[in-house]
Design a protein around this motif. Structure first.
Motif, PDB file in Angstrom:
ATOM      1  N   VAL A  52       1.007  -1.250  -0.079  1.00 28.91           N
ATOM      2  CA  VAL A  52       0.123  -0.085  -0.267  1.00 28.91           C
ATOM      3  C   VAL A  52       1.234   1.354  -0.007  1.00 28.91           C
ATOM      4  N   GLY A  53       1.341   1.270   0.866  1.00 32.15           N
ATOM      5  CA  GLY A  53       3.039   2.645   1.306  1.00 32.15           C
ATOM      6  C   GLY A  53       3.163   2.466  -0.685  1.00 32.15           C
ATOM      7  N   LEU A  54       4.470   1.119  -0.976  1.00 28.41           N
ATOM      8  CA  LEU A  54       4.497   1.785  -2.264  1.00 28.41           C
ATOM      9  C   LEU A  54       4.360   2.387  -3.695  1.00 28.41           C
ATOM     10  N   LEU A  55       2.370   2.030  -3.389  1.00 34.31           N
ATOM     11  CA  LEU A  55       1.690   1.779  -4.515  1.00 34.31           C
ATOM     12  C   LEU A  55       0.978   3.400  -4.375  1.00 34.31           C
ATOM     13  N   HIS A  56       0.702   3.863  -3.521  1.00 36.97           N
ATOM     14  CA  HIS A  56      -0.212   5.137  -3.118  1.00 36.97           C
ATOM     15  C   HIS A  56       0.130   6.503  -3.678  1.00 36.97           C
ATOM     16  N   ASP A  57       0.930   6.753  -4.846  1.00 39.76           N
ATOM     17  CA  ASP A  57       1.531   7.593  -5.584  1.00 39.76           C
ATOM     18  C   ASP A  57       1.467   7.004  -7.260  1.00 39.76           C
ATOM     19  N   LEU A  58       0.664   5.691  -6.722  1.00 42.27           N
ATOM     20  CA  LEU A  58       1.289   5.256  -8.297  1.00 42.27           C
ATOM     21  C   LEU A  58       1.092   6.057  -9.852  1.00 42.27           C
ATOM     22  N   ASP A  59      -0.829   6.731  -9.917  1.00 46.01           N
ATOM     23  CA  ASP A  59      -0.593   7.354 -10.528  1.00 46.01           C
ATOM     24  C   ASP A  59      -0.023   9.543 -10.754  1.00 46.01           C
ATOM     25  N   PHE A  60       0.068  10.066  -9.903  1.00 43.94           N
ATOM     26  CA  PHE A  60       0.737  10.799  -9.364  1.00 43.94           C
ATOM     27  C   PHE A  60       2.268  11.630 -10.243  1.00 43.94           C
ATOM     28  N   GLU A  61       3.114  10.913 -10.267  1.00 44.02           N
ATOM     29  CA  GLU A  61       4.120  11.287 -12.203  1.00 44.02           C
ATOM     30  C   GLU A  61       3.066  11.631 -13.414  1.00 44.02           C
ATOM     31  N   LYS A  62       2.089  10.486 -13.809  1.00 43.42           N
ATOM     32  CA  LYS A  62       1.709  10.801 -15.104  1.00 43.42           C
ATOM     33  C   LYS A  62       0.688  11.292 -14.380  1.00 43.42           C
ATOM     34  N   TYR A  63      -0.232  11.338 -14.136  1.00 43.47           N
ATOM     35  CA  TYR A  63      -1.762  11.783 -14.118  1.00 43.47           C
ATOM     36  C   TYR A  63      -1.952  12.845 -12.212  1.00 43.47           C
ATOM     37  N   PRO A  64      -0.887  13.949 -12.763  1.00 46.47           N
ATOM     38  CA  PRO A  64      -1.453  14.445 -11.376  1.00 46.47           C
ATOM     39  C   PRO A  64      -2.594  14.816 -10.927  1.00 46.47           C
ATOM     40  N   GLU A  65      -3.301  15.328 -12.212  1.00 47.26           N
ATOM     41  CA  GLU A  65      -4.426  16.220 -11.996  1.00 47.26           C
ATOM     42  C   GLU A  65      -6.170  15.316 -11.318  1.00 47.26           C
ATOM     43  N   GLU A  66      -5.630  13.386 -11.654  1.00 48.10           N
ATOM     44  CA  GLU A  66      -6.206  12.614 -11.850  1.00 48.10           C
ATOM     45  C   GLU A  66      -5.444  11.954 -10.082  1.00 48.10           C
ATOM     46  N   ASP A  77      -7.713  -2.926 -13.057  1.00 48.55           N
ATOM     47  CA  ASP A  77      -6.987  -3.699 -14.640  1.00 48.55           C
ATOM     48  C   ASP A  77      -6.150  -4.575 -14.521  1.00 48.55           C
ATOM     49  N   PHE A  78      -5.077  -4.092 -12.915  1.00 47.32           N
ATOM     50  CA  PHE A  78      -4.023  -5.077 -12.875  1.00 47.32           C
ATOM     51  C   PHE A  78      -4.600  -6.240 -12.175  1.00 47.32           C
ATOM     52  N   GLY A  79      -5.468  -6.467 -11.648  1.00 44.75           N
ATOM     53  CA  GLY A  79      -5.779  -7.406 -10.374  1.00 44.75           C
ATOM     54  C   GLY A  79      -5.689  -7.242  -9.260  1.00 44.75           C
ATOM     55  N   ALA A  80      -4.904  -6.287  -8.834  1.00 46.06           N
ATOM     56  CA  ALA A  80      -5.028  -5.703  -7.746  1.00 46.06           C
ATOM     57  C   ALA A  80      -6.413  -6.398  -6.793  1.00 46.06           C
ATOM     58  N   PRO A  81      -5.654  -6.275  -5.173  1.00 48.87           N
ATOM     59  CA  PRO A  81      -7.089  -6.858  -4.363  1.00 48.87           C
ATOM     60  C   PRO A  81      -7.816  -5.683  -4.059  1.00 48.87           C
ATOM     61  N   GLU A  82      -9.787  -5.550  -3.736  1.00 44.90           N
ATOM     62  CA  GLU A  82      -9.831  -4.335  -4.055  1.00 44.90           C
ATOM     63  C   GLU A  82      -9.606  -3.559  -2.541  1.00 44.90           C
ATOM     64  N   ALA A  83      -9.117  -4.439  -1.352  1.00 46.42           N
ATOM     65  CA  ALA A  83      -8.306  -3.546   0.171  1.00 46.42           C
ATOM     66  C   ALA A  83      -7.409  -2.881  -0.807  1.00 46.42           C
ATOM     67  N   LEU A  84      -6.381  -3.279  -1.252  1.00 45.65           N
ATOM     68  CA  LEU A  84      -4.949  -2.536  -1.812  1.00 45.65           C
ATOM     69  C   LEU A  84      -6.152  -1.425  -2.125  1.00 45.65           C
ATOM     70  N   ILE A  85      -6.663  -1.110  -3.216  1.00 45.56           N
ATOM     71  CA  ILE A  85      -7.386  -0.517  -3.939  1.00 45.56           C
ATOM     72  C   ILE A  85      -8.135   0.622  -3.525  1.00 45.56           C
ATOM     73  N   HIS A  86      -8.678   0.523  -2.342  1.00 40.33           N
ATOM     74  CA  HIS A  86      -8.769   1.324  -0.978  1.00 40.33           C
ATOM     75  C   HIS A  86      -8.134   1.921  -0.763  1.00 40.33           C
ATOM     76  N   ALA A  87      -7.641   1.403   0.013  1.00 44.24           N
ATOM     77  CA  ALA A  87      -6.013   2.136   0.879  1.00 44.24           C
ATOM     78  C   ALA A  87      -5.227   2.762   0.390  1.00 44.24           C
ATOM     79  N   VAL A  88      -4.970   2.563  -0.933  1.00 46.05           N
ATOM     80  CA  VAL A  88      -4.306   3.665  -1.639  1.00 46.05           C
ATOM     81  C   VAL A  88      -4.623   5.158  -2.171  1.00 46.05           C
ATOM     82  N   ALA A  89      -6.373   4.548  -2.972  1.00 51.13           N
ATOM     83  CA  ALA A  89      -7.171   5.624  -2.942  1.00 51.13           C
ATOM     84  C   ALA A  89      -7.463   7.129  -2.045  1.00 51.13           C
TER      85      ALA A  89
END
Length: 189
Positions: A52-66, A77-89
């Motif tokens: 969760v810590g590693l991936l928390h800013d996954l979209d920040f560099e390419k999509y800072p506005e989103e 799309d990568f198949g990550a578990p819902e708990a991880l998706i909720h946590a990073v978001a």
């Protein structure tokens, strides 16, 4: 708890992030999250907290506005578990998304993400350039300086401490300890 391993997570992160600062920050927050998993009695979930810590800013560099929005679809799309998706978001709660941090892990991420940047900036100002000799009073002095590390939101840090039910000084002190523990591994990577 996670079907995603560290190597897969790193490969995904580096697909969307090339800036060394962002990759370093991801590793810092990964280490902090693993530290708090152990400290707060979630040792069995340490690897998940780290992802969760590693991936928390996954979209920040390419999509800072989103930020915190686009990463949900990427992870899905990568198949990550819902708990991880909720946590990073959830670390974008009240900023870019309305996904509230619910689990203690999500609250730790919310509270320490910005704070780790501030502590890192304070450490860089020191002769040692290290958190090993960094004390709470030094961080508090810079914390109060409005012109210092302006990209690190004090409001978010304070909301995070409140979510956890911790005093601000306690959050800062515990995060310094986490960063002291992980700093030696980070300087070798």
């Amino acid at each position: 708890m996670s079907e995603l391993n560290r190597e897969q997570a790193w490969n995904l992160l580096t697909e969307y992030n090339q800036d060394q600062f962002h990759l370093y920050h991801a590793k810092v927050v990964e280490g902090i999250m693993k530290y708090f998993a152990r400290e707060l009695g979630y040792g069995a979930e340490e690897e998940f907290w780290g992802l969760v810590g590693l991936l928390h800013d996954l979209d920040f560099e390419k999509y800072p506005e989103e930020h915190c929005i686009r990463e949900q679809q990427i992870l899905k799309d990568f198949g990550a578990p819902e708990a991880l998706i909720h946590a990073v978001a959830s670390h974008g709660y009240g900023i870019t998304v309305d996904i509230k941090p619910e689990h203690e892990m999500e609250k730790v991420l919310f509270a320490t993400d910005e704070l780790s940047g501030l502590i890192g900036a304070v450490a860089l100002m020191r002769p040692s350039k290290s958190v090993q000799d960094l004390e709470l009073k030094s961080v508090k002095k810079k914390y109060k300086s409005k012109g210092f590390a302006t990209g690190c939101s004090r409001e978010v840090i304070e909301r995070g401490a409140e979510m956890l039910g911790w005093e601000l000084d306690d959050l800062i002190s515990r995060t310094i300890l986490a960063m002291r523990e992980i700093e030696p591994q980070l300087s070798n990577s």
